[in-house]
Scaffold this motif. Sequence first.
Motif, PDB file in Angstrom:
ATOM      1  N   ARG A 131       0.836  -1.202   0.000  1.00 56.63           N
ATOM      2  CA  ARG A 131       0.000   0.000   0.000  1.00 56.63           C
ATOM      3  C   ARG A 131       0.872   1.253   0.000  1.00 56.63           C
ATOM      4  O   ARG A 131       0.629   2.203  -0.750  1.00 56.63           O
ATOM      5  CB  ARG A 131      -0.932   0.014   1.218  1.00 56.63           C
ATOM      6  CG  ARG A 131      -1.959  -1.099   1.242  1.00 56.63           C
ATOM      7  CD  ARG A 131      -3.126  -0.749   2.137  1.00 56.63           C
ATOM      8  NE  ARG A 131      -2.747  -0.370   3.480  1.00 56.63           N
ATOM      9  CZ  ARG A 131      -2.869  -1.145   4.559  1.00 56.63           C
ATOM     10  NH1 ARG A 131      -3.329  -2.380   4.429  1.00 56.63           N
ATOM     11  NH2 ARG A 131      -2.538  -0.698   5.748  1.00 56.63           N
ATOM     12  N   VAL A 132       1.876   1.244   0.865  1.00 60.03           N
ATOM     13  CA  VAL A 132       2.771   2.400   0.956  1.00 60.03           C
ATOM     14  C   VAL A 132       3.507   2.606  -0.365  1.00 60.03           C
ATOM     15  O   VAL A 132       3.568   3.724  -0.898  1.00 60.03           O
ATOM     16  CB  VAL A 132       3.781   2.210   2.103  1.00 60.03           C
ATOM     17  CG1 VAL A 132       4.833   3.312   2.075  1.00 60.03           C
ATOM     18  CG2 VAL A 132       3.074   2.201   3.446  1.00 60.03           C
ATOM     19  N   ALA A 133       4.073   1.540  -0.898  1.00 59.73           N
ATOM     20  CA  ALA A 133       4.861   1.642  -2.133  1.00 59.73           C
ATOM     21  C   ALA A 133       4.005   2.135  -3.297  1.00 59.73           C
ATOM     22  O   ALA A 133       4.430   3.015  -4.065  1.00 59.73           O
ATOM     23  CB  ALA A 133       5.474   0.277  -2.466  1.00 59.73           C
ATOM     24  N   LEU A 134       2.798   1.592  -3.433  1.00 62.88           N
ATOM     25  CA  LEU A 134       1.940   1.974  -4.547  1.00 62.88           C
ATOM     26  C   LEU A 134       1.485   3.426  -4.414  1.00 62.88           C
ATOM     27  O   LEU A 134       1.396   4.156  -5.413  1.00 62.88           O
ATOM     28  CB  LEU A 134       0.725   1.038  -4.607  1.00 62.88           C
ATOM     29  CG  LEU A 134      -0.074   1.022  -5.912  1.00 62.88           C
ATOM     30  CD1 LEU A 134       0.819   0.673  -7.099  1.00 62.88           C
ATOM     31  CD2 LEU A 134      -1.233   0.038  -5.806  1.00 62.88           C
ATOM     32  N   THR A 135       1.213   3.868  -3.201  1.00 62.32           N
ATOM     33  CA  THR A 135       0.825   5.268  -2.981  1.00 62.32           C
ATOM     34  C   THR A 135       1.972   6.208  -3.336  1.00 62.32           C
ATOM     35  O   THR A 135       1.778   7.234  -4.000  1.00 62.32           O
ATOM     36  CB  THR A 135       0.408   5.489  -1.516  1.00 62.32           C
ATOM     37  OG1 THR A 135      -0.638   4.574  -1.171  1.00 62.32           O
ATOM     38  CG2 THR A 135      -0.086   6.911  -1.297  1.00 62.32           C
ATOM     39  N   LEU A 136       3.175   5.863  -2.897  1.00 66.11           N
ATOM     40  CA  LEU A 136       4.342   6.691  -3.211  1.00 66.11           C
ATOM     41  C   LEU A 136       4.599   6.746  -4.714  1.00 66.11           C
ATOM     42  O   LEU A 136       4.975   7.784  -5.257  1.00 66.11           O
ATOM     43  CB  LEU A 136       5.578   6.148  -2.495  1.00 66.11           C
ATOM     44  CG  LEU A 136       5.626   6.343  -0.979  1.00 66.11           C
ATOM     45  CD1 LEU A 136       6.814   5.589  -0.390  1.00 66.11           C
ATOM     46  CD2 LEU A 136       5.702   7.816  -0.611  1.00 66.11           C
ATOM     47  N   ARG A 137       4.386   5.628  -5.380  1.00 63.36           N
ATOM     48  CA  ARG A 137       4.673   5.557  -6.824  1.00 63.36           C
ATOM     49  C   ARG A 137       3.655   6.354  -7.628  1.00 63.36           C
ATOM     50  O   ARG A 137       4.017   7.130  -8.516  1.00 63.36           O
ATOM     51  CB  ARG A 137       4.679   4.103  -7.296  1.00 63.36           C
ATOM     52  CG  ARG A 137       4.959   3.932  -8.792  1.00 63.36           C
ATOM     53  CD  ARG A 137       6.411   4.197  -9.110  1.00 63.36           C
ATOM     54  NE  ARG A 137       6.642   4.294 -10.556  1.00 63.36           N
ATOM     55  CZ  ARG A 137       6.774   5.438 -11.209  1.00 63.36           C
ATOM     56  NH1 ARG A 137       6.696   6.584 -10.571  1.00 63.36           N
ATOM     57  NH2 ARG A 137       6.993   5.445 -12.503  1.00 63.36           N
ATOM     58  N   THR A 138       2.380   6.157  -7.341  1.00 65.52           N
ATOM     59  CA  THR A 138       1.343   6.723  -8.201  1.00 65.52           C
ATOM     60  C   THR A 138       0.940   8.138  -7.816  1.00 65.52           C
ATOM     61  O   THR A 138       0.748   8.992  -8.680  1.00 65.52           O
ATOM     62  CB  THR A 138       0.091   5.831  -8.196  1.00 65.52           C
ATOM     63  OG1 THR A 138      -0.366   5.665  -6.850  1.00 65.52           O
ATOM     64  CG2 THR A 138       0.387   4.473  -8.779  1.00 65.52           C
TER      65      THR A 138
END
Length: 422
Positions: A131-138
């Motif tokens: 969740r954290v990684a996808l939020t940071l990426r997108t």
Amino acid sequence: MKNAVPKAIAVSHIIDEVLRRDRGRILSGLISRFGDFQMGEDALQEASIAALKHWGRVGIPHDPVAWLMKVGLNKGIDQIRSSQRETMRTNDLAVRLSSDDVYDDIAETIPDERLRLIFTCCHPALEEKSRVALTLRTVCNLTTREIAAAFLDNEQTMGQRLSRAKAKIRSKGIRFSVPESEGWTERLEAVLSTIYLIFTTGYVREDTGPRDLCEEGIFLMRLLRKLCPNEPEIEGALALMLLTDARRVARIDGDGAIVPVEEQNEEIWHNDMIAEGRSILDDAIGRMQPGPFQLKAAIADCHMLRPKPDWQQMSLLYRALWVFEPTPVVALNWSVVIAETGHYELALQKLDELQTQLKNYQPWYASRGHILGKLGDFLGARDAYVQAIRTAPNDASRKLLERKLDILHQSNKPKCQGPSSK
């Protein structure tokens, strides 16, 4: 041809600036229409390449964000058509894009879609790190390399994690939407926890790295508050971040050791940030809908009071927080606060009750060393501090604990006796 290269470089810089500032808005609009993360990212990439050629030839458009959005939508449709799949979906998108209003209204519609993107990235079906990684990426536009560095992963591993997260959203049919009222509480809790974890990941790092994750977390929470106003837990979480970040500059001393809040030099705190955090917290409390983030923000505020923290009020706030989060970590922090009110025996008793649950949790040993030292059990305090130092998560924590252990040794040294006089 002589001016072609400098012009291309200038256009490239403009595109980079637009994407740095608005990539999340554009990407959320594309993903919303295609219903697919990867297709949205691919379409934006192709639109960026097209912009480099087109803007260099005819100039920068009046609204670069809307231009990238519309071209990205067209690129996505071309991709669907070329693969000769989803005919009905293609026709539907073509109808939706045929109106001249799409270009003019695009900037107005993106904010709502960005809210959907945040809730989709933070869906409870995804594991916390994803969740954290996808939020940071997108939403924040961090690169895969930057995210990997933040979590001490290699770039390939993080790339695979992001790919799995996108695939899981697609395979489970997770809707790109803000949840209905019945699912609001669970999803908002996941969103707030994810954004706060982004903030704390940056806060405990000894170097900010290529991107300041504290700033990214605060940006996301401000955005969430703007898109979803008057929600007290969002306000509480933002207040907590601001109050915490305001004293980040005083968190590490010249020797590289952590400085406890009550010992920090408040003269170098960011007072404007503190004032904003307290104002937002007042707004949240005034809505009369208490929640864990509001309570944590109030605890942070009490901890920052001068000439000394309001430990009694903090203990009452931890009692209230326990109702929402009856966890061993909350119990541990509450025990430390109880000790600061002077009830060392009670604090030690509560700490001992947590031993089985927290036997592998480094702060339990650090807290035990502090309380045993206050009770005069120097041997027990020493053993606890040694264990805490051995498992310290970073150099700053280790240096603080080594300093406390040294103070303990100094206070327990036998005093030199002079010759007796008769």
